[in-house]
Design an enzyme around this catalytic site. Structure first.
Site, PDB file in Angstrom:
ATOM      1  N   CYS A 382      32.584  36.776  43.648  1.00  0.00           N
ATOM      2  CA  CYS A 382      32.876  37.074  42.256  1.00  0.00           C
ATOM      3  C   CYS A 382      32.903  35.788  41.411  1.00  0.00           C
ATOM      4  O   CYS A 382      31.855  35.203  41.204  1.00  0.00           O
ATOM      5  CB  CYS A 382      34.150  37.899  42.129  1.00  0.00           C
ATOM      6  SG  CYS A 382      34.120  38.898  40.628  1.00  0.00           S
ATOM      7  N   HIS A 509      33.048  42.369  45.523  1.00  0.00           N
ATOM      8  CA  HIS A 509      34.072  41.920  46.477  1.00  0.00           C
ATOM      9  C   HIS A 509      33.885  42.619  47.822  1.00  0.00           C
ATOM     10  O   HIS A 509      34.461  43.690  48.030  1.00  0.00           O
ATOM     11  CB  HIS A 509      35.471  42.250  45.953  1.00  0.00           C
ATOM     12  CG  HIS A 509      35.876  41.480  44.748  1.00  0.00           C
ATOM     13  ND1 HIS A 509      36.636  40.332  44.820  1.00  0.00           N
ATOM     14  CD2 HIS A 509      35.637  41.692  43.437  1.00  0.00           C
ATOM     15  CE1 HIS A 509      36.848  39.873  43.596  1.00  0.00           C
ATOM     16  NE2 HIS A 509      36.261  40.677  42.739  1.00  0.00           N
ATOM     17  N   GLU A 511      35.185  41.892  50.497  1.00  0.00           N
ATOM     18  CA  GLU A 511      36.432  41.855  51.285  1.00  0.00           C
ATOM     19  C   GLU A 511      37.225  43.153  51.201  1.00  0.00           C
ATOM     20  O   GLU A 511      38.048  43.428  52.065  1.00  0.00           O
ATOM     21  CB  GLU A 511      37.303  40.665  50.856  1.00  0.00           C
ATOM     22  CG  GLU A 511      37.977  40.766  49.498  1.00  0.00           C
ATOM     23  CD  GLU A 511      37.126  40.264  48.338  1.00  0.00           C
ATOM     24  OE1 GLU A 511      35.896  40.235  48.474  1.00  0.00           O
ATOM     25  OE2 GLU A 511      37.700  39.905  47.286  1.00  0.00           O
TER      26      GLU A 511
HETATM   27  N1  GLN Z   1      36.609  36.022  35.859  1.00  0.00           N
HETATM   28  C1  GLN Z   1      35.360  36.533  36.314  1.00  0.00           C
HETATM   29  C2  GLN Z   1      34.913  37.760  35.532  1.00  0.00           C
HETATM   30  O1  GLN Z   1      35.697  38.398  34.906  1.00  0.00           O
HETATM   31  C3  GLN Z   1      35.401  36.832  37.807  1.00  0.00           C
HETATM   32  C4  GLN Z   1      36.433  37.830  38.209  1.00  0.00           C
HETATM   33  C5  GLN Z   1      36.726  37.822  39.687  1.00  0.00           C
HETATM   34  O2  GLN Z   1      36.506  36.834  40.383  1.00  0.00           O
HETATM   35  N2  GLN Z   1      37.275  38.901  40.196  1.00  0.00           N
HETATM   36  O3  GLN Z   1      33.755  38.090  35.545  1.00  0.00           O
END
Ligand code: GLN
Length: 540
Positions: A382, A509, A511
């Site tokens: 992410c 994600h 995970e």
């Molecule tokens: N801050 C980033 C976004 O909003 C990544 C978010 C995250 O890592 N969950 O796109």
């Protein structure tokens, strides 16, 4: 069979592992062929933990249907392989909001709205999953967050009391407490447990089963003492000693007869003890894994629970690769060009962690540059993926001011940008791209190999910003390939540099969907690469 309800409460102190016990009960009942779900009721006023700082409650877990939830749902899913939904994570805030919205609509026809019965009725409604379109469930396990005696959990306790009365034998209360060992007296103390049970009884709840968390073995005499003081059958006083790994808890609970005690209380024939073969095979692998693989987590939260699912996904993948993951946290705020080599020394692979906001991002970018140029296996998740993309723009495409719109509103090289549909959103909480979305994998890519047969995958998201397609051609020309695309929105979900040994970033994600019996293919592939490269380098 009519659905049965198991309530799990905790006393004496927090952090006893109620989530692990709830997940273990779920696993043990599943092993007996029952269909289960596990839900968590948290007594805080936030609507969901989505806006909570991870320092307060650890990681925010995301369900397939896009709910930001308590991290215990991660344990539930990892232990049982079930998919939880938005209705498996309820807070006081959500309960109140439902009731207050109803009041504003005039649904209560001028009645006075009170904690009892309106709030407690709403809690009961949700505990019974009245609005859920579940396929038939044999057991609903409900864990209540917090500790008995907290003012804020009182309405939940009252709801449980009423449900116990209403459901009779179809409901069982499991209470988890702590039996401390006092070194000076060389004694295990049951008094806190007795007090905690008294407190429960004071609320009208007689626990059926006690799970005593302890660092030392409790003999029968001590269990008998607890049983007689707390009005609980001896066979229903179960001990849960500290285990070297949380994954041993289900089999330990089975040995102690926790699932059998639950069935007996409900009046279901206990039958034979399931063998749990695949779980034992996993534990054997865990015991036999001698080799260590050193993994660095580059992130800003110096707290075990902040990256819980990533840590567990790494642990599980390592075990299936016959190794133990030794995870080193590296605070990205402290990484500089001058010290990065030293900070990342000796690590077989690096995970660049998710996150929000400015703090620590430059350190993540420096780490991404170092691992790219030194060809160290790197997994960006992410925000981690976004930092890999920014680093590549700055140092390979030559855009020194490249950034994400989140961090720099004005940069012309907005390689990570806000999605069109997100621009008008001003509310926080539940307004991101959340939950599972499809992703088409590019054939021949490393991620495609990692996933095996599948080319259309589904993974969970939690972010506002996206790879900016205006730069896609330049990236691909210079070697960073977009190898996973959302077919509906044409968004880039995965980047990789094929000429590197393992350099992959995912906007989603992975995970969140790794489980004990099904470790995630990307974590498997990452750990395998780390081990193979490490082996090759040790030999050479
Ligand atoms: N801050 C980033 C976004 O909003 C990544 C978010 C995250 O890592 N969950 O796109």
């Amino acid at each position: 069979m009519e659905t049965k309800f198991i309530f799990v409460t905790g006393g004496v102190v927090s952090s006893l592992g109620k989530g692990i016990i709830s997940a273990s009960i779920g696993r043990l009942l599943q092993a007996r062929g029952y269909k289960v779900t596990i839900q968590k009721f948290d007594p805080y006023i936030n609507i969901d933990p989505g806006t909570l700082n991870p320092y307060e409650h650890g990681e925010c877990y995301v369900t397939v249907d896009g709910m930001e939830t308590d991290l215990d749902l991660g344990h539930y899913e990892r232990f049982t392989g079930i998919h939880t939904t938005r209705n498996n994570s309820i807070t006081t805030g959500r309960i109140y909001k439902t009731v207050i919205d109803r009041e504003r609509r005039g649904d209560y026809l001028g009645k006075t709205i009170q904690v009892v019965p309106h709030i407690t009725d709403e809690i009961k409604h949700r505990m019974l999953r009245k609005d859920e379109k579940d396929e038939h469930l044999d057991f609903v396990i409900t864990e209540v967050g917090g500790t008995i005696g907290d003012i804020e959990s009182a309405p939940f306790m009252e709801a449980i009391r009423q449900l116990r009365w209403q459901l009779g034998r179809d409901a069982v209360c499991v209470h988890l407490t702590y039996v401390p060992y006092l070194k000076a007296a060389d004694e295990l103390k049951t008094k806190p447990t007795q007090h905690s049970v008294k407190e429960l009884q004071g609320m009208g709840i007689q626990p059926d089963i006690l799970v005593l968390r302890t660092e030392r073995h409790l003999d029968d005499h001590l269990r008998m003492k607890v049983a007689s003081f707390c009005n609980v059958d001896l066979e229903c006083v179960v001990q849960s000693e500290d285990m070297p790994s949380i994954y041993e808890v289900p089999v330990n609970m089975q040995r102690q007869g926790l699932d059998a005690a639950i069935l007996r209380k409900i009046g279901i024939p206990v039958g034979e003890t399931p063998t749990m073969k695949s779980w034992h095979d996993f534990l054997d692998k865990q015991h036999n894994a001698k080799r260590e693989v050193q993994i660095g987590l580059v992130g800003k939260y110096d707290l075990q629970d902040a990256y819980k699912s990533i840590r567990e996904s790494l642990n599980l993948a390592a075990i299936y690769n016959d190794a133990k993951a030794r995870i080193h946290f590296i605070n990205s705020e402290e990484i500089t060009h001058a010290n990065v080599a030293e900070k990342l020394a000796g690590l077989a692979g690096i995970v660049i962690c998710p996150g929000f906001g400015q703090r620590g991002i430059e350190g993540k970018i420096i780490a991404a540059e170092y691992t790219r140029t030194h060809d160290i296996p790197t997994f960006g998740i992410c925000l981690g993926m976004q930092m890999m993309v920014i680093e590549f723009a700055r140092n390979v495409l030559g855009y020194k001011d490249a950034n994400s719109r989140e961090m720099d509103e004005k940069t012309p090289h907005n390689v990570i940008d806000i999605m069109e549909e997100q621009k008008s959103i001003t509310q926080m909480g539940g307004t991101m791209r959340l939950g599972a979305y499809e992703c088409e994998l590019v054939k021949g890519s490393r991620v495609c190999q990692a996933y095996g047969k599948e080319t259309l995958i589904k993974e969970r998201h939690r972010h506002r910003y996206e790879f900016n397609n205006a730069f896609k051609k330049e990236y691909e020309a210079k070697g960073m390939k977009c190898v996973g695309i959302n077919p509906a929105a044409n968004l880039v979900e995965i980047v990789e540099i094929p000429e590197k040994r393992w350099y992959i970033g995912t906007q989603f994600h992975p995970e969140y969907s790794s489980s004990v019996l099904n470790p995630h293919p990307l974590f498997m592939s990452f750990i395998k690469a780390c081990i193979d490269i490490d082996n090759a380098e040790t030999l050479s």
